[in-house]
Scaffold this motif. Structure first.
Motif, PDB file in Angstrom:
ATOM      1  N   LEU B 153       0.791  -1.224   0.035  1.00 25.46           N
ATOM      2  CA  LEU B 153      -0.055  -0.036   0.009  1.00 25.46           C
ATOM      3  C   LEU B 153       0.769   1.175  -0.211  1.00 25.46           C
ATOM      4  O   LEU B 153       0.333   2.377  -0.462  1.00 25.46           O
ATOM      5  CB  LEU B 153      -1.012   0.089   1.087  1.00 25.46           C
ATOM      6  CG  LEU B 153      -1.848  -1.165   1.290  1.00 25.46           C
ATOM      7  CD1 LEU B 153      -2.817  -1.027   2.506  1.00 25.46           C
ATOM      8  CD2 LEU B 153      -2.907  -1.065   0.085  1.00 25.46           C
ATOM      9  N   SER B 154       2.189   1.002   0.266  1.00 28.45           N
ATOM     10  CA  SER B 154       2.874   2.418   0.412  1.00 28.45           C
ATOM     11  C   SER B 154       3.614   2.463  -0.980  1.00 28.45           C
ATOM     12  O   SER B 154       4.588   3.170  -0.908  1.00 28.45           O
ATOM     13  CB  SER B 154       3.863   2.473   1.652  1.00 28.45           C
ATOM     14  OG  SER B 154       4.677   1.031   1.366  1.00 28.45           O
ATOM     15  N   GLN B 155       3.277   1.875  -1.876  1.00 24.18           N
ATOM     16  CA  GLN B 155       3.983   2.018  -3.146  1.00 24.18           C
ATOM     17  C   GLN B 155       4.190   3.282  -3.642  1.00 24.18           C
ATOM     18  O   GLN B 155       3.107   4.124  -3.798  1.00 24.18           O
ATOM     19  CB  GLN B 155       3.171   1.032  -4.123  1.00 24.18           C
ATOM     20  CG  GLN B 155       3.400   0.884  -5.487  1.00 24.18           C
ATOM     21  CD  GLN B 155       2.629  -0.007  -6.227  1.00 24.18           C
ATOM     22  OE1 GLN B 155       2.075  -0.970  -5.767  1.00 24.18           O
ATOM     23  NE2 GLN B 155       2.568   0.377  -7.603  1.00 24.18           N
ATOM     24  N   PRO B 156       5.161   3.744  -4.374  1.00 25.01           N
ATOM     25  CA  PRO B 156       5.283   5.284  -4.728  1.00 25.01           C
ATOM     26  C   PRO B 156       4.533   5.235  -6.176  1.00 25.01           C
ATOM     27  O   PRO B 156       4.227   4.436  -6.691  1.00 25.01           O
ATOM     28  CB  PRO B 156       6.888   5.323  -5.006  1.00 25.01           C
ATOM     29  CG  PRO B 156       7.425   4.007  -4.723  1.00 25.01           C
ATOM     30  CD  PRO B 156       6.528   3.099  -4.193  1.00 25.01           C
ATOM     31  N   HIS B 157       4.003   6.503  -6.212  1.00 27.67           N
ATOM     32  CA  HIS B 157       3.106   6.880  -7.513  1.00 27.67           C
ATOM     33  C   HIS B 157       4.136   6.210  -8.541  1.00 27.67           C
ATOM     34  O   HIS B 157       3.351   5.785  -9.654  1.00 27.67           O
ATOM     35  CB  HIS B 157       2.948   8.312  -7.410  1.00 27.67           C
ATOM     36  CG  HIS B 157       1.616   8.563  -8.268  1.00 27.67           C
ATOM     37  ND1 HIS B 157       0.821   9.484  -7.909  1.00 27.67           N
ATOM     38  CD2 HIS B 157       1.223   8.039  -9.226  1.00 27.67           C
ATOM     39  CE1 HIS B 157      -0.009   9.522  -8.970  1.00 27.67           C
ATOM     40  NE2 HIS B 157       0.062   8.633  -9.739  1.00 27.67           N
ATOM     41  N   ILE B 158       5.205   6.720  -8.645  1.00 26.34           N
ATOM     42  CA  ILE B 158       5.916   6.329  -9.914  1.00 26.34           C
ATOM     43  C   ILE B 158       7.124   5.371  -9.722  1.00 26.34           C
ATOM     44  O   ILE B 158       8.004   5.792  -8.624  1.00 26.34           O
ATOM     45  CB  ILE B 158       6.598   7.691 -10.616  1.00 26.34           C
ATOM     46  CG1 ILE B 158       5.436   8.607 -10.838  1.00 26.34           C
ATOM     47  CG2 ILE B 158       7.423   7.543 -11.798  1.00 26.34           C
ATOM     48  CD1 ILE B 158       6.076  10.021 -11.208  1.00 26.34           C
ATOM     49  N   LEU B 159       7.206   4.317 -10.472  1.00 25.80           N
ATOM     50  CA  LEU B 159       8.121   3.223 -10.188  1.00 25.80           C
ATOM     51  C   LEU B 159       9.392   3.258 -11.058  1.00 25.80           C
ATOM     52  O   LEU B 159       9.051   3.467 -12.199  1.00 25.80           O
ATOM     53  CB  LEU B 159       7.487   1.854 -10.073  1.00 25.80           C
ATOM     54  CG  LEU B 159       6.688   1.549  -8.764  1.00 25.80           C
ATOM     55  CD1 LEU B 159       6.066   0.210  -9.061  1.00 25.80           C
ATOM     56  CD2 LEU B 159       7.519   1.358  -7.586  1.00 25.80           C
ATOM     57  N   ASN B 160      10.374   3.210 -10.621  1.00 29.79           N
ATOM     58  CA  ASN B 160      11.483   3.122 -11.460  1.00 29.79           C
ATOM     59  C   ASN B 160      11.650   1.786 -12.293  1.00 29.79           C
ATOM     60  O   ASN B 160      10.763   0.844 -11.959  1.00 29.79           O
ATOM     61  CB  ASN B 160      13.023   3.384 -11.266  1.00 29.79           C
ATOM     62  CG  ASN B 160      13.363   2.343  -9.995  1.00 29.79           C
ATOM     63  OD1 ASN B 160      13.181   1.244 -10.371  1.00 29.79           O
ATOM     64  ND2 ASN B 160      14.051   2.965  -9.185  1.00 29.79           N
ATOM     65  N   LYS B 161      12.253   1.662 -13.622  1.00 31.93           N
ATOM     66  CA  LYS B 161      12.097   0.367 -14.304  1.00 31.93           C
ATOM     67  C   LYS B 161      12.311  -0.987 -13.497  1.00 31.93           C
ATOM     68  O   LYS B 161      11.596  -1.767 -13.830  1.00 31.93           O
ATOM     69  CB  LYS B 161      12.902   0.742 -15.663  1.00 31.93           C
ATOM     70  CG  LYS B 161      12.326  -0.091 -16.787  1.00 31.93           C
ATOM     71  CD  LYS B 161      13.221   0.001 -18.083  1.00 31.93           C
ATOM     72  CE  LYS B 161      14.339   0.546 -18.334  1.00 31.93           C
ATOM     73  NZ  LYS B 161      14.817   0.345 -19.505  1.00 31.93           N
ATOM     74  N   LYS B 162      13.385  -0.850 -12.758  1.00 29.32           N
ATOM     75  CA  LYS B 162      13.788  -2.183 -12.129  1.00 29.32           C
ATOM     76  C   LYS B 162      12.749  -2.656 -11.036  1.00 29.32           C
ATOM     77  O   LYS B 162      12.534  -3.808 -10.949  1.00 29.32           O
ATOM     78  CB  LYS B 162      15.192  -1.600 -11.347  1.00 29.32           C
ATOM     79  CG  LYS B 162      16.292  -1.830 -12.248  1.00 29.32           C
ATOM     80  CD  LYS B 162      17.743  -1.774 -11.657  1.00 29.32           C
ATOM     81  CE  LYS B 162      18.024  -0.778 -11.304  1.00 29.32           C
ATOM     82  NZ  LYS B 162      19.314  -0.504 -10.327  1.00 29.32           N
ATOM     83  N   MET B 163      12.006  -1.718 -10.651  1.00 24.46           N
ATOM     84  CA  MET B 163      10.904  -2.132  -9.672  1.00 24.46           C
ATOM     85  C   MET B 163       9.720  -2.152  -9.980  1.00 24.46           C
ATOM     86  O   MET B 163       8.824  -2.429  -9.273  1.00 24.46           O
ATOM     87  CB  MET B 163      11.046  -1.013  -8.328  1.00 24.46           C
ATOM     88  CG  MET B 163      12.400  -1.243  -7.476  1.00 24.46           C
ATOM     89  SD  MET B 163      12.803  -2.701  -6.964  1.00 24.46           S
ATOM     90  CE  MET B 163      11.637  -2.536  -5.498  1.00 24.46           C
ATOM     91  N   ARG B 164       9.460  -2.140 -11.378  1.00 23.47           N
ATOM     92  CA  ARG B 164       8.075  -2.215 -11.906  1.00 23.47           C
ATOM     93  C   ARG B 164       7.360  -3.376 -11.623  1.00 23.47           C
ATOM     94  O   ARG B 164       6.151  -3.538 -11.371  1.00 23.47           O
ATOM     95  CB  ARG B 164       8.297  -1.881 -13.372  1.00 23.47           C
ATOM     96  CG  ARG B 164       6.767  -1.362 -13.873  1.00 23.47           C
ATOM     97  CD  ARG B 164       6.837  -0.824 -15.263  1.00 23.47           C
ATOM     98  NE  ARG B 164       7.702   0.436 -15.135  1.00 23.47           N
ATOM     99  CZ  ARG B 164       8.111   1.160 -16.365  1.00 23.47           C
ATOM    100  NH1 ARG B 164       8.194   0.796 -17.344  1.00 23.47           N
ATOM    101  NH2 ARG B 164       8.908   2.302 -15.759  1.00 23.47           N
ATOM    102  N   GLU B 165       8.229  -4.486 -11.496  1.00 23.85           N
ATOM    103  CA  GLU B 165       7.414  -5.901 -11.150  1.00 23.85           C
ATOM    104  C   GLU B 165       7.227  -6.030  -9.699  1.00 23.85           C
ATOM    105  O   GLU B 165       6.701  -7.235  -9.262  1.00 23.85           O
ATOM    106  CB  GLU B 165       8.572  -6.980 -11.931  1.00 23.85           C
ATOM    107  CG  GLU B 165       8.638  -6.968 -13.110  1.00 23.85           C
ATOM    108  CD  GLU B 165       7.181  -7.395 -13.814  1.00 23.85           C
ATOM    109  OE1 GLU B 165       6.457  -8.174 -13.488  1.00 23.85           O
ATOM    110  OE2 GLU B 165       6.521  -6.684 -14.963  1.00 23.85           O
ATOM    111  N   ALA B 166       7.889  -5.122  -8.802  1.00 25.82           N
ATOM    112  CA  ALA B 166       7.972  -5.268  -7.348  1.00 25.82           C
ATOM    113  C   ALA B 166       6.497  -5.869  -6.890  1.00 25.82           C
ATOM    114  O   ALA B 166       6.269  -6.728  -6.015  1.00 25.82           O
ATOM    115  CB  ALA B 166       8.421  -4.393  -6.491  1.00 25.82           C
TER     116      ALA B 166
END
Lengths: 197, 610
Positions: B153-166
């Protein structure tokens, strides 16, 4: 499989007046809300119940909402594995350090490597994790095997069993039963031989 | 580690036996590599276990070293990252040795790690550790689940490419835990409900929350707790819906009927009210997420299962209590995705509620209102199906006429709402019904119902009645006697009391509207039976001009048709007079009488939506 018991209980179920149209349904609903949860009064996890309404009349509680109490007689199936009792479940995951088992479909049981007797060694066979007994090659524990384990402790909140495979009477259920049958046969044969002799 | 065998180049001169030996050596070397790696791993594991055990002894320096590796300060250094990854990886094999009493510091560090602050390889190892901890030690299950959900739920609004699958790794971790520990889904639901953003939080947090919850619903966890997740989300949609008043929907020109606005503006919901626009934007995003979720449920083959849950929620939350403007479109969209099954089921279930004498009359009248609106607006519904439902409504009303109790305390409300529903649907579908004689035959009892002494034409909403009569006369549905012509209709208490609000009203937000509009019949699209009359220049209001003397001669027109204060009849009369005398706005596809009706429909919808 130990830990299961069937008990009879006399209960008083309080029902909201709006449900007076179908009392049996309301009673079943109340009892269903207790399913698969540990209850102190019952001293176990309620798995199943069967109710019969005892009396025609019901006592109405005084108060804002006139709930009425119906006396029922119920037979309850309870699960409470005590330490050192044996339970059985299906293996769902094996890793070098743990064996994960699910007992009766709702309770998770885990046996860690320190609780697995020396006899069993972890192997990777055909891409599958398994534990193989070094003394009996046929005794294999892999995913899908029914496992009999001894209960070390039971966490009632999350219904988690910590199990142990140290005692000799634990292991794959099928293999153990076959062993005990063969032992019985041999005993009988021995007996016969002694009789004849 | 490469075998020396590979160093031997295969030349024509190399004898076969050497090549074979080289191959065997190759295999031997790689096996040795594997065994070496295993030994190395085992050594690491026992080192870690030793370090953990040292926490219980006097000399705790090994344990302290472990804790230091997970120190949140030193994240970026490459060596530290590698150490963290290794530690987490081998800790997951020693979870049985973790003890809350002696290893509190370490556990706090592990459970406090935020995955968005770490590189993917560390995150991966961390998730493996959490899964292992949750499934092996019962008492850590809850805190591990809390940690995972908090991170989700604390996922940032914009994710960098590496963490997109997180996020999907976290979902996968939750699924693995649920698979190994059956009571986990209930616990996950409990934590989700606890962590729902506050109602005053109109930021992106709620969007992330709903997105994560819906993904959980469409998974193995959803099989256990999916219905409760949807309930929680529906309740929040209703809360937000209430904050958007219909009054907020702008009326820049009160003479412009809402249907005219439909023609001009794709989405009329824009407002000067600051707070309202935040809420509307948020609700728009949530509706879009819900629509996309329904699409993915359909792809997963479980739309009918989800539809059942949604209908239960609709019946319990929406039908009996409030009159929302937007959440009912979830059901509309589900029906449009699967008209044969869900589409038919929705109408049938609403009809069943209307027909069941067990339910209270408010529920029954609301049900038939929704049914009428749905049958009128659903483009995907076949005329034959609509006709069959209408037939059942007509039959029910005819039965009522035969068997009614004159002194009924409810005042025949259910009967009137049924008649109104039939008329409303026919306003939209008259032409398609009349095109097929078989359908018209199904509706033969309707004439006797409408001319019954209970007088539904007087008690129902006058705008619906007048439009219906116009179309019926023009289309020749049945012989419309003089008595049916809109005359001096006294406003009745009944028509004011319950006039209905026709729930699937086209008033949606920007983005979510694009999901609904392909399947929605707007009033402008409806081909009325009297549309051939467009050729006539004069305003044909009711087909008869002898009613002119009934009109109010007052030239001062009360132009702001206030939705609450003016009774339907009066404004209707005045507008009729005004439009018949003044040049009216002629649009290519509309006739003046139509724009009059647009206005009336708008008034009707606003007035009776309160």
């Amino acid at each position: 499989m130990e830990g299961l018991k069937l008990t009879n209980a006399e209960l008083m179920v309080y029902i909201h007046p709006s449900k007076s149209g179908n009392k049996l349904k309301a009673i079943c609903r109340e009892l269903s809300s207790l399913l698969f949860q540990y209850d102190e009064t019952f001293d176990g996890v309620l798995l199943a119940f069967d109710v019969t309404v005892k009396s025609k009349g019901a006592k109405i509680l005084a108060g804002l909402n006139p709930y009425f109490g119906v006396k029922v007689e119920a037979s309850l199936l309870l699960f409470n594995p005590k330490p050192n009792s044996l339970v059985e479940g299906k293996i769902v995951k094996i890793s070098p350090e743990t064996i994960h088992v699910i007992v009766l479909g709702f309770s998770a049981a885990v046996v860690t490597d320190i609780d697995i007797r020396e006899e069993f060694k972890y192997r990777m066979r055909n891409g599958e994790d398994c534990f193989v007994s070094s003394s009996h090659k046929r005794h294999v524990l892999k995913v899908g095997t029914m496992l009999r384990l001894q209960v070390e402790s039971f966490d009632e909140e999350v219904m988690h069993i910590a199990g142990s495979l140290l005692p000799a009477n634990t292991g794959c259920v099928k293999w153990l039963e076959k062993q005990s049958e063969e032992a019985l046969h041999m005993d009988r044969d021995d007996h016969k031989r002694r009789k004849i002799a | 580690m490469h075998s020396t065998g590979k160093g031997i180049s295969a030349s024509r001169s190399t004898p076969n036996w050497l090549k074979t030996t080289a191959l065997e050596l190759d295999v031997f070397q790689s096996k040795k590599y594997y065994i070496d790696a295993e030994l190395r791993d085992t050594a690491c594991v026992s080192d870690i276990r030793e370090a953990l055990a040292s926490a219980k002894s006097e000399d705790t320096h090994k344990y302290t070293e472990l804790v230091q590796i997970l120190n949140p300060q030193n994240k970026s250094h490459v060596d530290v990252v590698a150490q963290q990854e290794t530690l987490l990886k081998f800790l997951s094999r020693s979870v049985a040795f973790l003890d809350a009493a002696h290893h509190e510091e370490l556990l706090i560090r592990i459970l406090g790690m935020k995955i968005w602050d770490h590189p993917p390889n560390v995150v991966y190892a961390l998730l493996e550790l959490i899964i292992s901890l949750a499934t092996t030690r019962g008492k850590y299950l809850n805190c591990c689940l809390e940690m995972l959900i908090f991170n989700l739920l604390s996922q940032p609004h914009i994710l960098n490419k590496k963490m997109r699958e997180a996020p999907s790794w976290v979902h996968s971790a939750l699924h693995k835990i649920s698979y190994l520990v059956p009571p986990a889904p209930s616990q996950i639901l409990y934590i989700l409900v606890k962590r729902m953003p506050n109602i005053y939080n109109k930021g992106h947090g709620l969007v992330t929350y709903v997105d994560a919850s819906l993904k959980l619903e469409n998974s193995s966890i959803g099989k256990v707790v999916g219905d409760r997740i949807l309930r929680v989300i529906m309740l929040r949609l209703l809360d937000l819906d209430v904050e958007i008043e219909r009054d907020d929907i702008p009326q820049d020109d009160s003479t412009l009927g809402l249907f005219d606005m439909e023609l001009e503006v794709a989405c009329p919901v824009q407002s000067l009210n600051q707070n309202y626009s935040k809420v509307s934007e948020l609700l728009d995003k949530l509706m879009v997420l819900s629509f996309e979720h329904l699409e993915s449920c359909q792809n997963a083959g479980r739309l009918d299962e989800v539809f059942e849950i949604l209908f239960d929620l609709f019946e319990n939350l929406i039908l009996t209590t409030c009159k929302p403007k937007f959440p009912q479109f979830l059901l509309f969209y589900a029906c449009s995705l699967d008209p044969e099954d869900c589409g038919v089921k929705f109408a049938s279930k609403l009809l069943d509620i209307f027909l069941s004498s067990n339910k209270d009359r408010v529920t029954r009248t609301n049900a038939v209102d929704y049914l009428a609106s749905y049958l009128s607006r659903g483009k995907f519904l076949h005329a034959s199906f609509v006709a069959s439902i209408l037939k059942r409504l007509v039959d029910e009303c005819a039965d009522y006429c035969r068997t009614y109790n004159v002194g009924a305390s409810s005042g025949h409300l259910v009967f009137y709402s049924g008649c109104q529903a039939i008329m409303y649907v026919l306003c939209f579908r008259m032409r398609s019904i009349l095109d097929v004689p078989r359908f018209q035959l199904l509706l033969t009892p309707l004439e006797s119902v409408l001319s019954h002494k209970l007088n539904p034409l007087k008690e129902c909403n006058p705008y619906v009645v007048s439009e219906f009569l116009k179309q019926a006369k023009a289309g020749g549905l049945f012989f419309v006697s003089e008595a049916f012509i809109f005359g001096d209709l006294p406003e009745s208490e009944t028509s004011r009391a319950f006039g209905g609000f026709f729930s699937f009203y086209p008033c949606l937000f920007k983005i979510s509207n694009s999901f609904i509009s392909p399947n929605f019949i707007y009033w402008s699209m409806v081909k009325r039976t009297h549309d051939e009359d467009e050729a006539f220049a004069e305003v044909i209001v009711y087909g008869d001009t002898d009613n002119d003397e009934d009109y109010d001669d007052d030239p001062v027109l009360d132009n702001d048709v206030k939705r609450m204060s003016i009774t339907p009849k009066q404004s209707f009369m005045r507008d009729t007079w005004r439009l018949s005398k003044m040049p009216s706005r002629i649009r290519p596809s509309t006739s003046p009488s139509q724009s009059l009706l647009f206005k009336c429909f708008r008034n009707m919808c606003f007035e009776f939506s309160s």
